[in-house]
Design a protein around this motif. Structure first.
Motif, short mmCIF file in Angstrom:
data_model
loop_
_atom_site.label_atom_id
_atom_site.label_comp_id
_atom_site.label_asym_id
_atom_site.label_seq_id
_atom_site.Cartn_x
_atom_site.Cartn_y
_atom_site.Cartn_z
N UNK A 275 0.73 -1.27 -0.10
CA UNK A 275 0.25 0.09 -0.02
C UNK A 275 0.87 1.28 0.10
N UNK A 276 0.17 2.36 -0.12
CA UNK A 276 0.82 3.59 -0.19
C UNK A 276 1.16 4.29 1.10
N UNK A 277 2.09 4.88 1.05
CA UNK A 277 2.36 6.00 2.31
C UNK A 277 2.90 7.26 1.79
N UNK A 278 2.42 8.17 2.43
CA UNK A 278 2.71 9.66 1.94
C UNK A 278 3.27 10.40 3.30
N UNK A 279 3.99 11.43 2.94
CA UNK A 279 4.44 12.24 3.95
C UNK A 279 3.08 13.13 4.40
N UNK A 280 3.33 13.26 5.83
CA UNK A 280 2.00 13.89 6.48
C UNK A 280 2.51 15.34 7.16
N UNK A 281 1.67 16.33 6.37
CA UNK A 281 1.96 17.62 7.09
C UNK A 281 1.30 18.08 8.25
N UNK A 282 1.77 18.79 9.03
CA UNK A 282 1.24 19.79 10.24
C UNK A 282 1.56 21.06 10.23
N UNK A 283 0.63 21.72 10.71
CA UNK A 283 1.09 22.98 10.99
C UNK A 283 1.93 23.33 12.38
N UNK A 284 2.91 23.75 12.52
CA UNK A 284 3.71 24.21 13.58
C UNK A 284 3.90 25.33 13.78
N UNK A 285 3.86 25.73 15.22
CA UNK A 285 3.89 27.50 15.58
C UNK A 285 5.34 27.43 15.99
#
Lengths: 402, 523
Positions: free
Chosen positions: A199-209
């Motif tokens: 299966x696929x996996x993709x980088x996960x983006x979050x917002x960081x302060x």
């Protein structure tokens, strides 16, 4: 002998006729159809794809605004204008949204420079296959663009103003290229999706302060973990540290500094891994599926706050053991977590498929759901210290020595 | 008035014909009658105030006359070595005074007996005084030519860092002597003929017997003899009259002012044509790659010169296609531009009112205009042109937003690239051909450029310079000749001459001459 060719009088006429026969129609046929000046292009640097109401999708694109980048006099355009702007439109599907976007834009959408596609979490959980179809079928979007999944909506991620790099897309892409995350291109994602083994996996983006220089908090996009997909639907997220274990496992790590504390010693040692080779050897014995993971790695000591002397082979052995253990722990954690999510992120299925095609055939339909979580993992780790740096003993040791 | 001048023009044709007829009465000889001869020359040189007729008496009894052109003849020598002895001479009783007797008693090394009137005229025109004698069918022609000429300077357009500095001048005699100083072997032949009905220009065909292929010389001679023209003022006149393909934009002769280049070509089995009145020699047969060989290439270390030659190839290509590529890529294939560059170009082009094609054309035409203006202007004004060019056209037009800065870089690079071509005339061809390529690029992008280049290559493959393929030795491929094309082999490796005439002596030197310490003295 030299042959001297005497040209006939009709050569010129013949040449002109031949030339016009070839080139004149060509001038009319081609008709400048594809001609477009650079300043008639809306250069897209990133695209965000989000779920919208009523089963619609929202496509947001980040467009370069050339006039704010810098005038021809060479000075930077000043702080007045953002170098990019974001436009978005909703549509039944991506191409519909895009054509609506295009209708509202004074310039032609140009995908050639778009290196970042971000799927919102919502749309990722619903499945990205149909949207991916447009991205890989249409010749304009680059197949080498990176694909990400964002926490929550994707659109805000291409809106942020970022320091250092020109725009958020550039920043996200550069981080990916640096190699501390597994960057997945459109082409690779397409392959992953089409492949039955994994299966696929993709980088996960979050917002960081992050605190900026003037003391205020600013929100920055940040790659933080891995979005795990089963088929085309996102099922979970690996944390950042687990993601590193996965990177080790997939041999995709380029630069990593590992901190560890060898047994029975106080203080810790930091090592930078400089070379790593991972071999996956699948084994089926007595109905038990086992994956042998052989790791060969070399590291350089970059910091030593323990009393260990790096000139002593025995003590070096100790460190090497701790180094190996550390790597094993990280990988094990990554595998356990992905087994918990029932997503074959490290692509064990591919290895089993290769070595045991017959057994694979029997399990391939329920590989991730039933077999993969039960796969046993064995590690053979061969970790070495290549260099101890410029000093042998730590400063503390040298000071108390005599 | 206008109508009259038109009439004159109309009448010119047949009239000229009649003059030509008169001039070609080549078989007419001198007469026994002295006065008749003198009258004839006086009528030929009627209203030619520069022709001097000096009559005097030899032994006080024999009528004689010297005819020469003022300024072409060394009058000091004439006075001292011809007039003075003849006038003072006492008649020898034993021998009757005659032309042979006089010839034997004059201390002038170059003395010829001429019989034909045409030869006399030619002699006078060339600055050789003629001595007419009473009762003789022959006249004497003395080699006392002397006229003002320029000193031997370094050619302006073909400078070298290391190498001989002498260049040809406008005098054929000096030029052939410069060649003879380099190649002393009698195998170097100089065949001189006169071309030009009025100018009577001496044109020399020069080659080395045994190296050059005889059919080439036959062909060149016959083509030179075919020329019927009123005057030859420059070797270009000859070039255009005898080249293989008169419609080609490429020069089929190498024109050079350097005696060393001519000598090197002669040694390679080529032939040279020297024209009186111009320092430019023509060399044939040549190929595309001959045009890219600079004299410096052979006067400096071969490793460095090989690299420089490659640089030249790269810039030759740049001079031809760089602006066209810019147009094609920025208007058709933006995907090919790296992101950061694309955005910079987009930012630079934001305020430019013209499409890239017009922009390129504008700037390229400007560059050509500047270059042409720079050639014409005297040195004092020349600097003004460069200031106007650099500041006004370059900087101001970018600041005014008429053209984008990347475009100026493209055009400037092209300009520099085109000046890297060592043969100026060849550079012209390349520079000219980039315009159709720009148009093709603006119509259909890279496809157009490819088609344009294809057309050029097709043309070049068919082109010949006196029978030698213009793309040789690359097409048809002759691998051993590539030693002086793709790279510059060291001297001890250049064992064979170029193969365009293979029936003659192909070996240039003894093989295996690679130097080394163990060879000293023993070999």
């Amino acid at each position: 002998m030299i042959k001297v060719i005497h040209r006939t009088k009709h050569t010129l006429l013949k040449n002109v006729l031949l030339f016009s026969a070839i080139f004149v129609p060509f001038l009319f046929v081609s008709g400048c159809g594809d001609r477009i000046e650079i300043n008639d292009l809306a250069i897209v640097t990133a695209a965000a794809i989000d779920k919208s109401d009523n089963g619609q999708v929202e496509l947001a694109i980040e467009i370069v605004v050339p006039k704010s980048i810098g005038s021809s006099q060479g000075a930077r355009g000043g702080d007045g204008g953002q170098a990019t702007t974001v436009r978005s439109k909703k549509g039944d599907n991506l191409s519909d949204a895009l054509s609506k976007l295009q209708a509202d834009l004074p310039r032609k959408v140009f995908w050639g420079s778009c290196k970042v596609f971000i799927f919102g979490e919502g749309i990722a959980k619903d499945g990205i296959q149909d949207h991916l179809d447009f991205l890989v079928r249409d010749p304009l979007p680059r197949e080498r663009a990176y694909v990400f999944v964002s926490e929550g909506e994707a659109k805000p991620f291409i809106r942020h103003e970022v320091p250092i790099e020109r725009n958020p897309a550039e920043m996200i892409r550069e981080i990916t290229v640096r190699g501390s995350v597994i960057g997945v291109t459109l082409m690779e994602l397409d392959e992953m999706m089409a492949n039955e083994d994994y299966s696929a996996n993709l980088p996960y983006l979050t917002i960081k302060e992050e605190e900026t220089s003037d003391g205020t908090l600013s929100e920055l996009p940040n790659i933080n973990g891995t979005a795990m997909f089963r088929k085309d639907k996102m099922v979970g997220v690996l944390t950042e540290s687990t993601t590193r274990g996965l990177l080790w496992l997939k041999d995709r790590i380029k630069e990593a500094t590992i901190n560890m504390t060898p047994e029975n010693v106080t203080g810790d040692i930091s090592m930078t891994q400089i070379k790593s080779k991972v071999n996956l050897t699948p084994k089926i014995s007595g109905g038990e599926w086992i994956m042998m993971i052989k790791v060969k790695t070399e590291g350089v000591v970059v910091q030593n706050s323990t009393v260990l002397n790096l000139d002593d082979p025995k003590q070096v052995k100790l460190i090497e053991k701790a180094f190996g253990k550390q790597i094993e722990n990280r990988m094990r954690k990554a595998i356990e977590e992905s087994q918990g999510m029932k997503v074959d992120a490290a692509h064990f299925g591919k290895e089993f498929h290769r070595k045991y095609p017959k057994q694979w055939k029997k399990v391939k339909n329920h590989w991730e759901e039933e077999v993969f979580p039960e796969v046993k993992v064995e590690f053979v780790i061969d970790a070495h210290i290549r260099s101890r740096g410029f000093v042998d003993k730590s400063i503390r040791e040298r000071g108390s020595g005599k | 008035m206008i109508r009259n001048s038109k009439k004159l023009l109309k009448n010119k044709g047949p009239k000229q014909q009649s003059v030509t007829d008169q001039n070609t009465k080549s078989q007419e000889t001198l007469q026994k009658d002295f006065q008749q001869n003198v009258n004839m020359f006086r009528s030929i040189y009627l209203d030619c105030s520069d022709v001097i007729f000096r009559s005097f008496r030899i032994f006080g009894q024999m009528d004689a006359m010297i005819i020469y052109i003022e300024g072409l003849t060394d009058t000091d020598l004439l006075d001292w070595n011809v007039l003075s002895p003849l006038m003072k001479m006492e008649a020898d009783e034993a021998e009757p005074p005659g032309i042979d007797w006089i010839k034997n008693h004059l201390s002038i090394s170059d003395t010829k007996k001429v019989n034909l009137v045409a030869d006399c005229i030619e002699s006078i025109s060339a600055g050789r005084p003629i001595l007419l004698l009473e009762g003789e069918l022959y006249a004497l022609s003395f080699g006392l030519t002397k006229f003002e000429k320029r000193s031997i300077d370094e050619p302006e357009a073909e400078k070298v860092i290391r190498g001989p500095r002498g260049g040809f001048i406008e005098s054929l005699q000096v030029n052939t002597s410069l060649l003879r100083r380099i190649i002393k072997s009698p195998a170097m032949k100089i065949k001189t003929m006169t071309i030009g009905e009025y100018s009577k220009t001496s044109v020399s065909l020069i080659y080395i017997e045994g190296i050059v292929s005889p059919p080439l010389i036959e062909e060149m001679e016959s083509r030179l003899k075919r020329i019927k023209i009123d005057g030859v003022l420059e070797s270009e006149y000859i070039e255009e009259m005898i080249e293989d393909n008169p419609y080609s934009p490429f020069p089929q002769f190498l024109s050079t002012e350097r005696p060393d280049v001519v000598s090197a070509s002669l040694l390679e089995g080529r032939a040279a044509i020297l024209t009186d009145g111009t320092p430019f020699a023509l060399i044939a047969p040549v190929s595309f790659f001959t045009m890219l060989q600079a004299p410096d290439d052979y006067y400096d270390r071969y490793i460095i010169r090989t690299l420089i030659r490659w640089l030249r190839f790269v810039f030759l290509f740049a001079a031809l296609v760089f602006p066209a590529l810019y147009v094609a890529i920025t208007t058709f294939h933006q995907e090919m531009i790296p992101d950061a560059l694309l955005i910079s170009i987009a930012a630079a082009r934001e305020n430019v009112p013209f499409p890239a094609f017009v922009e390129v054309l504008l700037m390229e035409l400007m560059l050509e205009a500047l270059r042409e203006a720079g050639v014409r202007l005297p040195n004092q004004v020349g600097s003004a042109v460069s200031i106007v060019g650099a500041l006004v056209i370059g900087q101001a037009s970018v600041q005014a937003g008429l053209v984008s800065a990347p475009m100026v870089i493209v055009v400037a690079t092209t300009g520099i690239a085109s000046f890297m071509i060592p043969r100026y005339m060849f550079g012209y061809s390349i520079r000219m051909l980039r315009f159709p390529l720009i148009i093709l690029a603006s119509v259909s992008g890279l496809l157009g450029i490819m088609l344009g280049i294809l057309a050029i290559v097709i043309h070049l493959s068919g082109l010949r310079s006196f029978g030698a393929p213009y793309l040789g030795p690359l097409a048809p491929l002759k691998t051993s000749d590539l030693k002086d094309v793709l790279w510059r082999a060291p001297m001890w490796k250049m064992d064979t001459r170029p193969h365009f005439n293979k029936e003659t002596n192909i070996n240039r030197q003894a093989p295996h001459q690679e130097p080394g310490p163990e060879r000293g003295g023993r070999d």
